[in-house]
Design a protein around this motif. Structure first.
Motif, PDB file in Angstrom:
ATOM      1  N   LEU A 141       4.450   1.779  -1.388  1.00 20.23           N
ATOM      2  CA  LEU A 141       3.326   0.798  -0.765  1.00 20.23           C
ATOM      3  C   LEU A 141       3.282   1.584   0.827  1.00 20.23           C
ATOM      4  O   LEU A 141       4.046   2.050   1.528  1.00 20.23           O
ATOM      5  CB  LEU A 141       3.826  -0.419  -0.289  1.00 20.23           C
ATOM      6  CG  LEU A 141       3.689  -1.227  -1.724  1.00 20.23           C
ATOM      7  CD1 LEU A 141       4.594  -2.694  -1.481  1.00 20.23           C
ATOM      8  CD2 LEU A 141       2.387  -1.522  -2.211  1.00 20.23           C
ATOM      9  N   ARG A 142       1.709   1.798   1.274  1.00 25.37           N
ATOM     10  CA  ARG A 142       1.396   1.952   2.629  1.00 25.37           C
ATOM     11  C   ARG A 142       0.602   0.629   3.209  1.00 25.37           C
ATOM     12  O   ARG A 142      -0.087   0.020   2.277  1.00 25.37           O
ATOM     13  CB  ARG A 142       0.577   3.272   2.500  1.00 25.37           C
ATOM     14  CG  ARG A 142       1.260   4.528   1.993  1.00 25.37           C
ATOM     15  CD  ARG A 142       2.568   4.870   2.722  1.00 25.37           C
ATOM     16  NE  ARG A 142       2.921   6.208   2.401  1.00 25.37           N
ATOM     17  CZ  ARG A 142       3.892   6.164   1.217  1.00 25.37           C
ATOM     18  NH1 ARG A 142       4.421   5.070   0.746  1.00 25.37           N
ATOM     19  NH2 ARG A 142       4.413   7.545   0.960  1.00 25.37           N
ATOM     20  N   PHE A 143       0.657   0.603   4.250  1.00 25.60           N
ATOM     21  CA  PHE A 143      -0.049  -0.461   5.120  1.00 25.60           C
ATOM     22  C   PHE A 143      -0.799  -0.072   5.998  1.00 25.60           C
ATOM     23  O   PHE A 143      -0.815   0.995   6.724  1.00 25.60           O
ATOM     24  CB  PHE A 143       0.757  -1.473   5.663  1.00 25.60           C
ATOM     25  CG  PHE A 143       1.669  -2.358   4.475  1.00 25.60           C
ATOM     26  CD1 PHE A 143       1.243  -3.271   4.132  1.00 25.60           C
ATOM     27  CD2 PHE A 143       3.050  -1.719   4.196  1.00 25.60           C
ATOM     28  CE1 PHE A 143       2.111  -4.071   3.141  1.00 25.60           C
ATOM     29  CE2 PHE A 143       3.581  -2.488   3.345  1.00 25.60           C
ATOM     30  CZ  PHE A 143       3.177  -3.594   2.760  1.00 25.60           C
ATOM     31  N   GLY A 144      -2.269  -0.478   6.073  1.00 28.14           N
ATOM     32  CA  GLY A 144      -3.227  -0.181   6.946  1.00 28.14           C
ATOM     33  C   GLY A 144      -4.171  -1.232   7.425  1.00 28.14           C
ATOM     34  O   GLY A 144      -4.195  -2.376   6.763  1.00 28.14           O
ATOM     35  N   HIS A 145      -5.353  -1.114   7.961  1.00 31.57           N
ATOM     36  CA  HIS A 145      -6.250  -2.058   8.394  1.00 31.57           C
ATOM     37  C   HIS A 145      -7.535  -1.597   7.828  1.00 31.57           C
ATOM     38  O   HIS A 145      -7.920  -0.400   7.944  1.00 31.57           O
ATOM     39  CB  HIS A 145      -6.573  -2.249  10.159  1.00 31.57           C
ATOM     40  CG  HIS A 145      -5.062  -2.626  10.720  1.00 31.57           C
ATOM     41  ND1 HIS A 145      -4.330  -1.778  11.160  1.00 31.57           N
ATOM     42  CD2 HIS A 145      -4.846  -4.046  10.899  1.00 31.57           C
ATOM     43  CE1 HIS A 145      -3.279  -2.599  11.643  1.00 31.57           C
ATOM     44  NE2 HIS A 145      -3.645  -4.019  11.409  1.00 31.57           N
ATOM     45  N   ASP A 146      -8.360  -2.727   7.542  1.00 35.11           N
ATOM     46  CA  ASP A 146      -9.738  -2.576   6.816  1.00 35.11           C
ATOM     47  C   ASP A 146     -10.711  -2.665   7.816  1.00 35.11           C
ATOM     48  O   ASP A 146     -10.233  -2.551   9.257  1.00 35.11           O
ATOM     49  CB  ASP A 146     -10.196  -3.347   5.903  1.00 35.11           C
ATOM     50  CG  ASP A 146     -10.152  -4.984   5.958  1.00 35.11           C
ATOM     51  OD1 ASP A 146     -10.153  -5.149   7.498  1.00 35.11           O
ATOM     52  OD2 ASP A 146     -10.009  -5.909   5.443  1.00 35.11           O
ATOM     53  N   GLN A 150      -3.062  -3.282   2.027  1.00 37.43           N
ATOM     54  CA  GLN A 150      -1.642  -2.479   1.154  1.00 37.43           C
ATOM     55  C   GLN A 150      -2.354  -1.643   0.159  1.00 37.43           C
ATOM     56  O   GLN A 150      -3.009  -2.261  -0.577  1.00 37.43           O
ATOM     57  CB  GLN A 150      -0.584  -3.295   0.857  1.00 37.43           C
ATOM     58  CG  GLN A 150      -0.795  -4.096  -0.358  1.00 37.43           C
ATOM     59  CD  GLN A 150       0.661  -4.839  -0.820  1.00 37.43           C
ATOM     60  OE1 GLN A 150       1.350  -4.962  -0.049  1.00 37.43           O
ATOM     61  NE2 GLN A 150       0.375  -5.232  -2.312  1.00 37.43           N
ATOM     62  N   SER A 151      -1.752  -0.671   0.058  1.00 37.40           N
ATOM     63  CA  SER A 151      -2.060   0.562  -1.068  1.00 37.40           C
ATOM     64  C   SER A 151      -1.079   1.188  -1.753  1.00 37.40           C
ATOM     65  O   SER A 151       0.029   1.132  -1.059  1.00 37.40           O
ATOM     66  CB  SER A 151      -3.189   1.408  -0.523  1.00 37.40           C
ATOM     67  OG  SER A 151      -2.678   2.350   0.499  1.00 37.40           O
TER      68      SER A 151
END
Length: 383
Positions: free
Chosen positions: A23-28, A35-36
């Motif tokens: 899992l990786r986390f970011g902002h849209d 998460q992706s």
């Protein structure tokens, strides 16, 4: 005698098998967290050679490394995996893995799964189970349980409907970081442990119920409050295949007992037993949803609902580590509770760990707390 490359390859195979470790986390575009799943490349394993150290110096060095890892942040919004691995080379050609992982992608049950899978990979044994389901499938399954979630919402609304005002324990001691987590671990004496097991059979509950009940009694005396909430984690693994999946599936559930001062030991055990059963039945309702219902926002310093938590952790087969006298430790991270109680049970022993804020109690005071807790546990075992 394993080397860092072999450990890295084994960890890579495990990560590719479990979505959570990818899992990786970011902002849209709107700033919301997303998460992706990014297939992990080769997992890097650092190497730390401690083979020349004598036993006492070795123990101090390993503790220092653990504390340093606890203090070192894992960057959440980055392209890197949310874990780190360091292979410690010990005297006598022994090895130990120092594994640091973000709680968003792994819980306590997962740590045991990781250890077993790592041992199997390094020994060249085949997988013993089918690959766990993807995180997407698990999320879809959980989202479809609307009826269960509605019943859970009603339960926690009713449980916390009466106004609840938690009095956090004030920091009393001067120190550089009052929130820093210190801990004491001590063994429950054998006669008391046996009495708890016998009482659980007699009262038709698990020993866990008695340990929780004693925690409530002790906290009531400590805080001079007779209306308390304690949060406890449940495994959150109702999905039939999640039992073998690495990930963060636990959910915190609140337990509340009112009128503590007026309850006999037997009444308290009954109240706690019924409360735990209801909480387990309604654990689909996530703790952040409970906070939303109450209009509480997570804080950077403390849990917004209560300062007290208890975690009961049955251990895998094997003998308990020796613990003849209480053991004090600096855990190296910041504690969001006033007091967090961890109970580890083996077939031959039970250890209690009190984690506490450094500004709250001294080492001698926390030893007295353990003694007081055992007194309440003994009273309940004769309920």
């Amino acid at each position: 005698e394993v080397d860092a490359y072999a450990v890295g390859r084994a960890l890579t195979e495990i990560a590719l098998r479990h979505d959570s470790l990818c899992l990786r986390f970011g902002h849209d575009e709107e700033g919301a967290v997303r998460q992706s799943i990014v297939p992990t490349e080769d997992v890097p394993v650092a190497l730390c050679d401690l083979s020349a150290l004598e036993a006492e110096a070795l123990a101090r060095r390993i503790d220092a490394l653990r504390v340093a890892e606890g203090e070192a942040e894992i960057a959440l919004f980055s392209d890197a995996p949310l874990f780190r691995a360091t292979l410690l080379v010990l005297p006598g050609r022994r090895r130990r893995l120092l594994w640091t992982v973000h709680h968003l992608v792994s819980d306590g049950t997962s740590q045991g799964l990781l250890g077993r899978e790592l041992a199997a990979r390094l020994a060249g044994r085949p997988w013993t189970t089918d690959a766990p389901p993807s995180m997407r499938d698990i999320a879809a399954w959980a989202g479809a349980r609307n009826a269960s979630a509605q019943a859970a919402r009603s339960h926690f609304r009713e449980l916390l409907a009466a106004p609840y005002r938690h009095r956090y324990l004030p920091d009393r001691l001067r120190c550089n970081d009052p929130q820093r987590c210190h801990a004491i671990e001590a063994a429950v004496r054998g006669t008391l442990r046996d009495a708890v097991v016998a009482a659980a059979r007699r009262l038709k509950c698990t020993p866990y119920v008695l340990y929780v009940g004693a925690y409530f009694r002790w906290l009531a005396a400590l805080t001079e409050c007779d209306d308390l909430v304690v949060v406890t984690p449940l495994a959150g693994r109702a999905h039939p295949q999640v039992a073998q999946a690495i990930g963060d599936f636990i959910n915190l559930v609140p337990l509340r007992v009112t009128g503590l001062g007026a309850l006999s030991p037997g009444q308290l055990v009954e109240r706690v037993r019924d409360g735990i059963a209801l909480a387990a039945r309604h654990q689909d309702f996530q703790f952040d949803q409970v906070l939303d219902e109450l209009g509480l926002s997570p804080g950077a310093d403390r849990n917004p609902l209560t300062g007290f938590s208890l975690n009961f952790m049955p251990q895998a087969d094997g003998d308990a580590p020796g613990l003849a006298t209480p053991r004090h430790a600096d855990r190296g991270y910041r504690l969001k509770y006033d007091l967090l109680m961890l109970i580890r049970g083996w077939h031959d022993a039970t250890h209690v760990e009190f984690q506490y804020r450094a500004g709250l109690l001294s080492p001698s005071e926390i030893e007295e707390c353990f003694t007081d807790y055992c007194s309440h546990l003994e009273a309940l075992s004769h309920a």
